[in-house]
Design a protein around this motif. Structure first.
Motif, short mmCIF file in Angstrom:
data_model
loop_
_atom_site.label_atom_id
_atom_site.label_comp_id
_atom_site.label_asym_id
_atom_site.label_seq_id
_atom_site.Cartn_x
_atom_site.Cartn_y
_atom_site.Cartn_z
N GLY A 24 0.82 -1.23 0.00
CA GLY A 24 0.00 0.00 0.00
C GLY A 24 0.84 1.26 0.00
O GLY A 24 0.44 2.29 0.55
N CYS A 25 2.01 1.19 -0.61
CA CYS A 25 2.92 2.35 -0.60
C CYS A 25 2.98 2.95 -2.01
O CYS A 25 3.39 2.29 -2.96
N GLU A 26 2.58 4.20 -2.13
CA GLU A 26 2.55 4.83 -3.46
C GLU A 26 3.96 5.22 -3.91
O GLU A 26 4.76 5.71 -3.11
N ARG A 31 2.11 7.52 -9.55
CA ARG A 31 1.78 8.93 -9.86
C ARG A 31 1.90 9.21 -11.35
O ARG A 31 1.15 10.01 -11.90
N ALA A 32 2.84 8.53 -12.00
CA ALA A 32 3.00 8.75 -13.45
C ALA A 32 1.76 8.29 -14.20
O ALA A 32 1.44 8.83 -15.26
N GLU A 33 1.07 7.30 -13.66
CA GLU A 33 -0.17 6.85 -14.30
C GLU A 33 -1.30 7.81 -14.02
O GLU A 33 -2.12 8.12 -14.88
N ALA A 34 -1.34 8.29 -12.78
CA ALA A 34 -2.47 9.11 -12.35
C ALA A 34 -2.42 10.52 -12.92
O ALA A 34 -3.44 11.15 -13.16
N MET A 35 -1.21 11.03 -13.13
CA MET A 35 -1.09 12.44 -13.56
C MET A 35 -0.35 12.51 -14.89
O MET A 35 0.81 12.11 -14.98
N LYS A 36 -1.03 13.03 -15.90
CA LYS A 36 -0.38 13.16 -17.21
C LYS A 36 0.28 14.54 -17.30
O LYS A 36 -0.18 15.50 -16.67
N PRO A 37 1.36 14.66 -18.08
CA PRO A 37 2.02 15.97 -18.16
C PRO A 37 1.13 17.00 -18.87
O PRO A 37 0.35 16.65 -19.75
N CYS A 38 1.27 18.26 -18.47
CA CYS A 38 0.52 19.33 -19.12
C CYS A 38 1.08 19.53 -20.53
O CYS A 38 2.28 19.79 -20.69
N PRO A 39 0.26 19.39 -21.57
CA PRO A 39 0.80 19.46 -22.93
C PRO A 39 1.37 20.83 -23.29
O PRO A 39 2.32 20.94 -24.08
N ILE A 40 0.82 21.89 -22.70
CA ILE A 40 1.30 23.23 -23.05
C ILE A 40 2.67 23.49 -22.41
O ILE A 40 3.60 24.00 -23.03
#
Ligand code: SF4
Ligand code: MSK
Length: 652
Positions: A24-26, A31-40
């Motif tokens: 249960g350790c993130e 996080r790379a799956e949960a948050m995509k990079p901002c395209p701009i």
């Protein structure tokens, strides 16, 4: 490809990602799956250099047709915004390497004066060389006198307002001429960083070409300034690396020992830990806990520094830092500066690990701080080790260490390559040049840089490097890319016969070297510049670095330091390919300047190619182009491997 295989090709990493999920350790992989990079932001089209923004000027979609000039509130064009963002990355990367260098230089001078008895001059030969390059007269002076003068002169490199950074004189004369003609010969190291931050402030330099020339000048203050100073002085203080055997991967952690991981970049504390850990009192305290001793291992570039000089085992590269803790056996992780993820504090809480920050410049909320003061170096080292000893009893039941470790031979400094090729008494790069000219070695590649959670861990770098050596390109590696090679078994002399093309393998076997040479940490990319310069000076391959059949790459880059390194490679005349993402795609003009027009200016240019096989092809094509220009292109068809052949080699 399963989801796990998309995260990493390294079995130890995959096992610990699975364990973290069970515990249960993130981690960064979640996080790379949960948050995509901002395209701009990713394309460099977001400006937040003043409070009227952030202004976003994304590249127009193709179907939108010709767009009106894109600009922020102040009128800054997409080109200015993109160039400013790029330049600020160069400034930050240069600042990181150079502030590291300043710390080393101050310690060096204090050690030379005898004010820091725990640090001594170890490599007098290298000291003399540096002294000569800094125009310090040697004469009848003692080693101490020379070291003091060198220390003072080196510190002047940071604050110099005019003139030139001294070590640019080490570059081939042609290269120096190019820099002077373009007005990019760096003056003082700090001056270049400060000026670039000023130029990129709201309403200052608003001509992308001018901005990018300044970025080049700043990067040269890193490669031929800050980074080179770090490497040189560290070698004098701690010894110039020579080939040494070591192990790598999470399997170097030991269940029955107190595991202490040093992570970061500066070798000062790690060097002291190496000696203090042997102290009988510390050993006694460790044994009294029921442990069989203290196992000191490294992570990221601290690991490279210790490995290169002492053969201390390496736990892993950048994306494995959290996973070392996930094993449940890391009793203490000590971090100094750069590439330490803040999430270490959270991961440490899932287990029993004590996270200790040691630099006054880099504190982490939730971590314990034990400041490393070079004047009382052993005291801090002792405190840290005793914290680890005291924490051993707090280990929890959820312990699992992957059984993956690989042997590696490392320690190929620029000077060592010289001796290995030419022998102690006629040290020379000539044999390397001869083998490049006769075609056994097709060319040289420098593959450097990080891991990046947006791509499969270790895969792009490894695929690229295997492709290069198969095609007889000898590869010089540093940083986390070097660790990728170590884990995959490319850093042993045996790897030549197994993975390299016939020509390269025959040379490696004759000299007894691996086809991939580990040259050190991120700051040690300066060793690659000097190796390239030595090849030019040895003769027969042109008059400048840009004439050589040489290319660079960082296919898994993530840090601003990597951009500074790439920029000084390019400004030194080297075609350099990056992967993952390219931070100026928001402006066609800026990208064209870096990818095409830079070649007219610097005779080196940037490239972007996330596919490692295509990146290898573009590097080999470049190498062949240079061979042709040199008139040494007679042989050579590029060896293309089909999937069956590739599998056969990978299974070998
Ligand atoms: Fe916007 Fe100009 Fe301010 Fe940048 S400097 S945020 S482009 S107004
Ligand atoms: S540690 S800068 S992740 S190479 Fe030098 Fe690795 Fe890149 Fe940090």
């Amino acid at each position: 490809m399963s989801d796990l295989e998309k995260k990493s090709i390294d079995p130890a990493t995959i096992k610990m990602i699975q364990k973290a999920a069970v515990d249960g350790c993130e981690t960064i992989f979640d996080r790379a799956e949960a948050m995509k990079p901002c395209p701009i932001g990713a394309e460099g089209s977001c400006c937040k250099n003043c409070a009227m923004g952030p202004c976003r000027v994304p590249a127009p979609k193709k179907k939108e047709g010709p767009a009106k000039k894109r600009m922020g509130l102040c009128g800054a064009t997409a080109e200015t915004i993109s160039a400013r963002n790029f330049a600020r990355m160069v400034a930050a990367g240069t600042a990181a390497h150079s502030d590291h260098a300043r710390g080393i230089a101050k310690t060096f001078l204090a050690a030379a004066k005898g004010e820091m008895p725990e640090f001594k001059i170890k490599d007098e030969q290298k000291l003399y060389q540096i002294a000569m390059d800094l125009d310090v007269e040697i004469g009848e002076k003692s080693v101490q006198e020379i070291a003091i003068e060198v220390g003072k002169k080196v510190l002047e490199e940071f604050g110099r307002q005019d003139g030139e950074v001294s070590f640019i004189k080490r570059a081939p004369l042609k290269r120096q001429e190019i820099w002077r003609k373009l007005g990019v010969a760096p003056r003082g190291i700090d001056r270049e960083v400060v000026e670039l931050m000023h130029r990129t402030h709201m309403g200052v330099d608003q001509d992308y070409q001018s901005l990018l020339l300044s970025a080049a000048r700043c990067s040269l203050a890193d490669g031929w300034g800050g980074s080179m100073i770090s490497t040189d002085l560290q070698d004098v203080l701690f010894g110039n690396p020579v080939p040494v055997l070591g192990q790598i991967n999470l399997g170097v952690l030991k269940k029955d020992q107190i595991n202490v991981v040093v992570h970061g970049h500066e070798p000062l504390l790690p060097e002291v830990l190496v000696s203090v850990v042997k102290d009988p009192e510390i050993q006694k305290a460790a044994l009294a806990t029921g442990a069989k001793g203290i196992n000191l291992v490294g992570m990221c570039c601290s690991a490279n520094e210790l490995l290169m000089r002492h053969g201390i085992p390496v736990a892993g590269n950048f994306l494995q830092q959290e996973l070392a803790i996930v094993t449940g056996v890391v009793d203490l992780m000590a971090v100094d500066v750069q590439c330490e993820m803040q999430s270490l504090a959270q991961v440490a809480k899932c287990y029993h690990t004590k996270l200790i920050t040691t630099s006054p410049k880099a504190k982490i909320e939730g971590a314990m701080h034990i400041e490393f003061d070079e004047r009382h170096a052993s005291e801090a080292a002792r405190k840290i080790l005793m914290e680890a000893v005291g924490n051993f009893k707090n280990r929890k039941a959820n312990v699992e260490i992957p059984d993956d470790t690989t042997d590696q031979v490392v320690g190929f400094s620029y000077e060592t390559i010289n001796y290995l090729l030419g022998g102690m008494f006629r040290a020379s790069y000539l044999p390397l040049n001869d083998n490049i000219i006769n075609g056994r070695i097709r060319g040289i590649a420098g593959v450097v840089g990080c891991n990046n959670a947006r791509v499969t861990h270790d895969d792009p770098n490894l695929t690229l490097i295997k492709e290069l050596i198969k095609n007889d390109v000898i590869v010089l590696v540093t940083g986390c890319a070097a660790m990728t090679c170590g884990k995959a078994g490319l850093l042993t002399p045996d790897a030549a016969r197994k993975y390299a093309g016939e020509g390269l393998a025959s040379v490696c076997e004759a000299v007894g070297i691996p086809p991939v040479l580990h040259m050190g940490s991120c700051v040690d990319n300066s060793r690659i510049l000097l190796a390239a310069t030595a090849v030019v000076k040895a003769g027969g391959l042109g008059e400048d670095i840009s004439d050589l059949p040489v290319a660079g790459a960082a296919l898994e880059w993530m840090s601003e330091k990597a951009i500074a390194i790439g920029e000084y490679f390019v400004a030194s005349g080297i075609y350099t390919v990056f992967g993952v993402t390219w931070p100026t795609t928001g402006s066609e003009e800026v990208t064209k300047l870096l990818f095409e027009d830079y070649e007219n200016l610097f005779k080196g240019k940037w490239g972007f190619e996330p596919d490692p096989l295509k990146a290898a092809k573009s590097m080999i094509d470049h190498i062949d182009k240079k061979r042709k220009a040199l008139g040494i292109d007679k042989m050579r068809e590029r060896v293309l491997f089909d999937m069956a052949k590739r599998r056969e080699i990978e299974a070998a």
